[in-house]
Design a protein around this motif. Structure first.
Motif, PDB file in Angstrom:
ATOM      1  N   ILE A 187      -1.124 -16.533  -1.606  1.00 21.11           N
ATOM      2  CA  ILE A 187       0.269 -16.376  -2.044  1.00 21.11           C
ATOM      3  C   ILE A 187       1.123 -17.519  -1.519  1.00 21.11           C
ATOM      4  O   ILE A 187       1.933 -18.110  -2.247  1.00 21.11           O
ATOM      5  CB  ILE A 187       0.823 -15.018  -1.578  1.00 21.11           C
ATOM      6  CG1 ILE A 187       0.112 -13.881  -2.330  1.00 21.11           C
ATOM      7  CG2 ILE A 187       2.330 -14.938  -1.803  1.00 21.11           C
ATOM      8  CD1 ILE A 187       0.488 -12.500  -1.829  1.00 21.11           C
ATOM      9  N   GLU A 225      -5.631 -14.372 -14.179  1.00 20.47           N
ATOM     10  CA  GLU A 225      -6.311 -14.072 -12.920  1.00 20.47           C
ATOM     11  C   GLU A 225      -5.651 -12.880 -12.233  1.00 20.47           C
ATOM     12  O   GLU A 225      -6.331 -11.989 -11.708  1.00 20.47           O
ATOM     13  CB  GLU A 225      -6.278 -15.304 -12.005  1.00 20.47           C
ATOM     14  CG  GLU A 225      -7.152 -15.193 -10.776  1.00 20.47           C
ATOM     15  CD  GLU A 225      -6.409 -14.684  -9.559  1.00 20.47           C
ATOM     16  OE1 GLU A 225      -7.050 -14.182  -8.615  1.00 20.47           O
ATOM     17  OE2 GLU A 225      -5.174 -14.788  -9.553  1.00 20.47           O
ATOM     18  N   VAL A 226      -4.321 -12.829 -12.252  1.00 23.27           N
ATOM     19  CA  VAL A 226      -3.605 -11.711 -11.633  1.00 23.27           C
ATOM     20  C   VAL A 226      -3.839 -10.425 -12.424  1.00 23.27           C
ATOM     21  O   VAL A 226      -4.128  -9.365 -11.849  1.00 23.27           O
ATOM     22  CB  VAL A 226      -2.100 -12.025 -11.536  1.00 23.27           C
ATOM     23  CG1 VAL A 226      -1.329 -10.811 -11.031  1.00 23.27           C
ATOM     24  CG2 VAL A 226      -1.863 -13.215 -10.618  1.00 23.27           C
ATOM     25  N   PHE A 258      -7.044  -9.658  -9.824  1.00 17.43           N
ATOM     26  CA  PHE A 258      -6.291  -9.120  -8.691  1.00 17.43           C
ATOM     27  C   PHE A 258      -6.002  -7.633  -8.875  1.00 17.43           C
ATOM     28  O   PHE A 258      -6.124  -6.854  -7.926  1.00 17.43           O
ATOM     29  CB  PHE A 258      -4.985  -9.894  -8.507  1.00 17.43           C
ATOM     30  CG  PHE A 258      -4.252  -9.528  -7.252  1.00 17.43           C
ATOM     31  CD1 PHE A 258      -4.700  -9.981  -6.020  1.00 17.43           C
ATOM     32  CD2 PHE A 258      -3.137  -8.719  -7.294  1.00 17.43           C
ATOM     33  CE1 PHE A 258      -4.040  -9.633  -4.850  1.00 17.43           C
ATOM     34  CE2 PHE A 258      -2.460  -8.373  -6.135  1.00 17.43           C
ATOM     35  CZ  PHE A 258      -2.911  -8.834  -4.911  1.00 17.43           C
ATOM     36  N   SER A 317     -11.821 -13.536 -10.370  1.00 18.19           N
ATOM     37  CA  SER A 317     -10.798 -14.384  -9.768  1.00 18.19           C
ATOM     38  C   SER A 317     -11.281 -15.827  -9.687  1.00 18.19           C
ATOM     39  O   SER A 317     -10.553 -16.768 -10.038  1.00 18.19           O
ATOM     40  CB  SER A 317     -10.441 -13.860  -8.371  1.00 18.19           C
ATOM     41  OG  SER A 317      -9.470 -14.676  -7.758  1.00 18.19           O
TER      42      SER A 317
END
Length: 479
Positions: free
Chosen positions: A74, A102-103, A107, A143
């Motif tokens: 982050i 990806e998020v 994630f 990811s």
């Protein structure tokens, strides 16, 4: 402290520092998540408590590693807007959606099942908990998929168009962007490196405990599994690296010139320079130790094939040869050392001395951090070898930075150095402390308390195991 450094160089140092810290955690957690899935799957298949003990032992380490990876990731991402705003504006229409994928996929998948994996052992069924572990492992791979797709597009940009305002925008299809020419090779090479990194950490921890007590059944099992991984996968990684190198020669030949130290062209076959000191001022490798024509044989499968050198490239387009030259050799050297450990373990296994050869255990212990060094060296080779471009051949690094003064970037870099070493230093110390504890029968879980001499962490013994010892050490020399 940073007198004489301009803002762009400081921004590059800051990004290199933060991404290097970040990279070591995903490199470990990707492999460790898969290792946990294997351990739990073996426990479900065989019913042997030793696999669940090892699962809970490594689960605690995974939890800390995963948390530090998320936090460092982050923090790193903010630099796209602070230090590299021009790059973000120009390349944002391409890389922004990929990072969003990806998020939205990886994630959310990891976050959704991580709690069940960490704390749900005695709250959900065995199959559902195993499913959660698999989902976390798959999430780490997804990811890596998206992040490497972004990075690979920056290395070998395809499928885009350049708008009148200079932005890179998607073309008719996203597929050429996602599956750009270097992406499959980079994905395979990076994921295998994560598995090997984890294998050598597990092997080092097992070796540490075997050196203290070679009869420890849990350490034996860990060491055996880690050495199988080293023996079988390290040769595959060397082959994958060779294929990746051939792909790089096709799409980023200047990077290969820097990696190989080829300042001059070789019209009748290039040598393989094993070692030497790059001298960029004089455009040569000083004190070179080389094997004639082997470079052409490896890269073009023909000892007499001509190879271009950096003399065909404008000086302004050359990467820093010294850094790329040595980082590449560090990565390759560690790869062959890993294969050597794997072959050594096969000999020990064949002679039924896998748990008895002290020097093998000492070597495995020394090689424990080797995977981290290799992935960082590989990253440096890839990223520094791409210079002076952020988007290879299209957008220069000097044109990508934010209009910041050097003191502002230096202040944030100093702050990052202090905070990172303090926070992640403590986290790393705690991980090493967990690794230093002896794995044992009835290993406690992440948030579990013992409820009896046999029933621990919410796992009840089966009918045939209720009165059985937690584990029975195998005879010395058994594999």
């Amino acid at each position: 402290m940073f007198d004489g450094f301009d803002a762009i160089l400081l921004a590059r140092i800051q990004f290199a520092f933060t991404v290097s810290f970040h990279f070591i955690f995903p490199a470990f957690s990707i492999g460790l998540a898969s290792y946990l899935a294997v351990l739990e799957g073996l426990w479900l298949k065989t019913g042997k408590q030793i696999y669940m003990d090892l699962f809970k032992y490594w689960l605690k380490i995974f939890a800390v590693t995963f948390a530090m990876g998320v936090v460092s990731g982050i923090v790193m991402s903010y630099q796209f807007g602070t230090n590299w705003s021009v790059f973000s504006d120009r390349a944002g229409p391409v890389i922004g959606p990929l990072m969003a994928y990806e998020v939205l996929t990886a994630f959310f998948l990891e976050a959704g099942f991580l709690g069940v994996m960490l704390f749900g052992m005695n709250k959900v069924g065995k199959k559902l908990h195993f499913t959660a572990t698999l989902m976390v492992a798959i999430g780490t791979f997804i990811s890596a998929f998206w992040i490497l797709s972004v990075n690979s597009w920056m290395q070998t940009p395809t499928g885009h168009e350049i708008a009148p305002n200079g932005q890179f925008v998607p073309g008719d299809s996203w597929w050429p962007i996602v599956f750009n020419p270097s992406f499959p090779y980079r994905l395979v090479h990076t994921v295998i490196s994560a598995y090997l990194t984890t294998a050598f950490v597990v092997g080092a921890v097992a070796a540490w405990h075997l050196l203290k007590d070679r009869t420890n059944a849990h350490a034996r099992k860990m060491f055996s599994m880690a050495m199988w991984m080293a023996a079988l996968v390290a040769p595959v990684q060397i082959f994958a690296g060779d294929m990746h190198g051939l792909n790089t020669l096709e799409h980023q030949p200047v990077k290969i010139m820097a990696m190989e130290g080829h300042y001059d062209s070789h019209p009748e076959g290039a040598p393989l320079i094993l070692f030497g000191i790059p001298n960029s001022a004089e455009k040569r490798i000083d004190y070179a130790i080389e094997i004639p024509k082997l470079g052409s044989l490896i890269l073009k499968h023909d000892p007499d094939a001509p190879m271009d050198g950096l003399d065909t490239v404008p000086d302004a387009d050359e990467p820093p040869v010294g850094i790329v030259f040595w980082s590449f050799r560090i990565m390759v050297g560690i790869g062959f050392a890993m294969m050597g450990i794997g072959l050594w373990s096969l000999i020990a296994r064949w002679r039924k001395k896998l748990y008895d050869w002290t020097w093998l255990h000492k070597a495995a212990l020394v090689m424990g951090p080797s995977g981290f060094v290799a992935v960082i060296a590989g990253w440096i080779t890839t990223e520094v070898g791409r210079q002076p471009f952020t988007v290879y051949g299209l957008l220069r690094t000097a044109e990508s930075a934010s209009p910041l003064a050097a003191p502002a970037v230096a202040a944030s870099l100093i702050a990052f150095i202090i905070v990172y070493f303090a926070v992640f230093g403590v986290g790393t110390w705690y991980i090493l402390k967990l690794m230093g504890k002896v794995p044992q029968a009835g290993e406690a879980g992440v948030a579990s308390t013992e409820t009896g001499p046999v029933r621990t962490a919410g796992i009840a013994p089966g009918p045939a195991q209720a009165d059985a010892p937690a584990f029975t050490p195998r005879p010395e020399g058994a594999s």
